[in-house]
Design an enzyme around this catalytic site. Structure first.
Site, PDB file in Angstrom:
ATOM      1  N   ASP A 248      -2.936   4.229  -1.823  1.00 36.32           N
ATOM      2  CA  ASP A 248      -3.855   3.237  -1.249  1.00 36.32           C
ATOM      3  C   ASP A 248      -5.210   3.850  -0.897  1.00 36.32           C
ATOM      4  O   ASP A 248      -6.257   3.224  -1.122  1.00 36.32           O
ATOM      5  CB  ASP A 248      -3.230   2.533  -0.037  1.00 36.32           C
ATOM      6  CG  ASP A 248      -2.598   3.488   0.955  1.00 36.32           C
ATOM      7  OD1 ASP A 248      -2.491   4.694   0.653  1.00 36.32           O
ATOM      8  OD2 ASP A 248      -2.212   3.031   2.051  1.00 36.32           O
TER       9      ASP A 248
ATOM     10  N   ASP B 240       8.356  -5.083   4.296  1.00 34.19           N
ATOM     11  CA  ASP B 240       8.197  -5.346   5.736  1.00 34.19           C
ATOM     12  C   ASP B 240       7.107  -6.380   6.001  1.00 34.19           C
ATOM     13  O   ASP B 240       6.507  -6.386   7.085  1.00 34.19           O
ATOM     14  CB  ASP B 240       7.890  -4.051   6.491  1.00 34.19           C
ATOM     15  CG  ASP B 240       6.600  -3.379   6.009  1.00 34.19           C
ATOM     16  OD1 ASP B 240       6.076  -3.794   4.944  1.00 34.19           O
ATOM     17  OD2 ASP B 240       6.120  -2.453   6.681  1.00 34.19           O
TER      18      ASP B 240
ATOM     19  N   SER C  57       4.548   6.121   7.460  1.00 31.55           N
ATOM     20  CA  SER C  57       3.324   6.311   8.251  1.00 31.55           C
ATOM     21  C   SER C  57       3.627   6.520   9.727  1.00 31.55           C
ATOM     22  O   SER C  57       2.710   6.721  10.524  1.00 31.55           O
ATOM     23  CB  SER C  57       2.399   5.105   8.095  1.00 31.55           C
ATOM     24  OG  SER C  57       3.001   3.946   8.639  1.00 31.55           O
TER      25      SER C  57
END
Length: 450
Positions: free
Chosen positions: A294, A216, A325
């Protein structure tokens, strides 16, 4: 040295020709041998052969002698030629041994782009830009690693044919997770996919570094130039562990549009288009986390006081509002990130200012020599000039309060603010450079500030 060898070869050839010319004259003027004198003493033989026979005999004698001498000189010439051939090969070998370099003097290392994909057919937008701005398919092969098994997305990726390599995560099974993490199943799968894909890049394809891009992200025109310039710095500086294309506070109005070439060191792992080396992967892979990779990267145990390089203006833009998310931060921050539009020739620039010792001296002077002001001072409009100005915080609460007032991201990960370096967050506000900073004498982050 090369000119000297060339001169020797030319001189050798000249001597060879001169010698044979002299030899010819010597042979023609040489007195007859004893056998020839005896023959000449026989009057009957001399009379019988006549004048013409004498000429033929003399020519044959000279020719035979000349042929013998020529054979000797031919051997000398062959030696000269063999030495010249050896010289040429050595010269070519020296040239070939030097790595071909581009205009900026950097060796043309191969830096692949790893695209992490799943079930977004909009990966086409990401791939179109990667291919549009790529100047060399050999130097920047694109590897798309797909999880999820989504057929429509697989079809989009396959449509690019030989322009990229399409690999597929073989394990699509659900992952057993703690009961309280049932809703985070997607994060576990992403972490598993990253581990598999990075192992493919480094262990199967045997690359030494890679730029990781998610499906994305849209890249900037100088995306490749940016990473090509930073790759040798990342390889040689042990105080760095990644280079990122992303500025967490890189929204329009918060960055200086006139400083597209400006780069920073940051203690916060930015992700969203980032480069790592195989050496780092060898370190991280054995302890790679089951989920939330992350945030795990931002923990002190992994970061080990190392920094990343980030730009003033982002070289990636995220267009993926929906994902695991659930669009966290997207509507408020991420969709307003400014994407760089100009080509900055990073590989031709002197980036030595990023060296930690030099950077820290200049950074501390820039930040702590700046005038200390308050939020009210900034809001009053009475401050003149572009700054820099310093606004000081002393606790996690004061940092969050000030960050919200300024409109920059206010979360802390293991005590490190987004885009921060030595606790300092740099951004533009109404055209003025602001440093949101801890007091002078800062020494380390406090993980309890998360």
């Amino acid at each position: 040295m090369l000119r000297k060898r060339s001169s020797l070869i030319i001189c050798g050839a000249f001597v060879f020709v001169a010698w044979n010319v002299i030899l010819l004259f010597v042979l023609l003027g040489r007195p007859p041998s004893k056998v020839e004198l005896e023959r000449q003493a026989a009057p009957e033989e001399k009379a019988r052969r006549g004048k013409f026979g004498n000429i033929v005999s003399e020519v044959m004698r000279v020719a035979n002698a000349f042929e013998a001498e020529l054979e000797s000189q031919k051997k000398i010439l062959l030696k000269i030629q063999s030495h010249r051939s050896l010289w040429e090969n050595n010269k070519a070998g020296v040239t070939a041994a030097k790595p071909k370099q581009n205009a900026g003097g950097l060796a043309p290392v191969v830096i692949p782009i790893l695209v992490i994909a799943c079930n977004r057919v909009s990966v086409k937008r990401c791939l179109d830009k990667l291919i549009e701005f790529r100047q060399s398919a050999e130097l920047h092969p694109i590897i798309v690693s797909q999880d999820c098994g989504h057929e429509e997305t697989a079809g989009v990726i396959a449509s690019y044919g030989s322009q990229l390599t399409h690999i597929k995560q073989p394990d699509l099974s659900d992952i057993s997770v703690p009961a309280q993490h049932k809703k985070f199943q997607g994060y576990y799968k992403i972490s598993r996919h990253y581990r598999w894909a990075l192992n493919q890049v480094f262990n199967t394809f045997s690359y030494s570094s890679v730029v990781v891009v998610e499906d994305d992200l849209e890249v900037a025109p100088d995306f490749y130039e940016y990473f090509r310039a930073l790759q040798p710095i990342l390889n040689s500086d042990p105080t760095l562990w990644c280079a990122s294309a992303w500025n967490d506070n890189g929204r329009e109005g918060y960055v200086d549009p006139g400083k597209a070439s400006l780069l920073y060191r940051t203690d916060f792992f930015p992700g969203l288009g980032w480069m790592l080396t195989k050496d780092l992967w060898v370190e991280l892979e054995p302890k790679w986390p089951a989920s939330f990779w992350d945030d795990w990267m931002r923990h002190p145990d992994q970061r080990k006081d190392r920094s990343c390089i980030r730009p003033e203006i982002s070289r990636t833009l995220t267009f993926g509002r929906k994902g695991v998310s659930l669009g966290q931060f997207y509507d408020k921050y991420l969709r307003f990130i400014k994407l760089n539009t100009e080509n900055v020739p990073f590989t031709k620039m002197d980036l030595s200012y990023l060296d930690k010792k030099k950077y820290d001296v200049n950074f501390d002077k820039e930040v702590y020599d700046a005038l200390v002001v308050t939020v009210e001072d900034l809001q009053s409009g009475k401050l003149s000039g572009p700054g820099p100005f310093r606004v000081q915080y002393s606790s996690p609460d004061s940092f969050k309060s000030l960050a919200r007032n300024f409109g920059v991201m206010d979360d802390l990960k293991s005590g490190v603010p987004r885009a921060g370096y030595r606790g300092v967050v740099s951004f533009l506000l109404h055209g003025k450079r602001i440093y949101l900073a801890p007091p002078a004498g800062w020494t380390q982050y406090d993980p309890s500030w998360s």
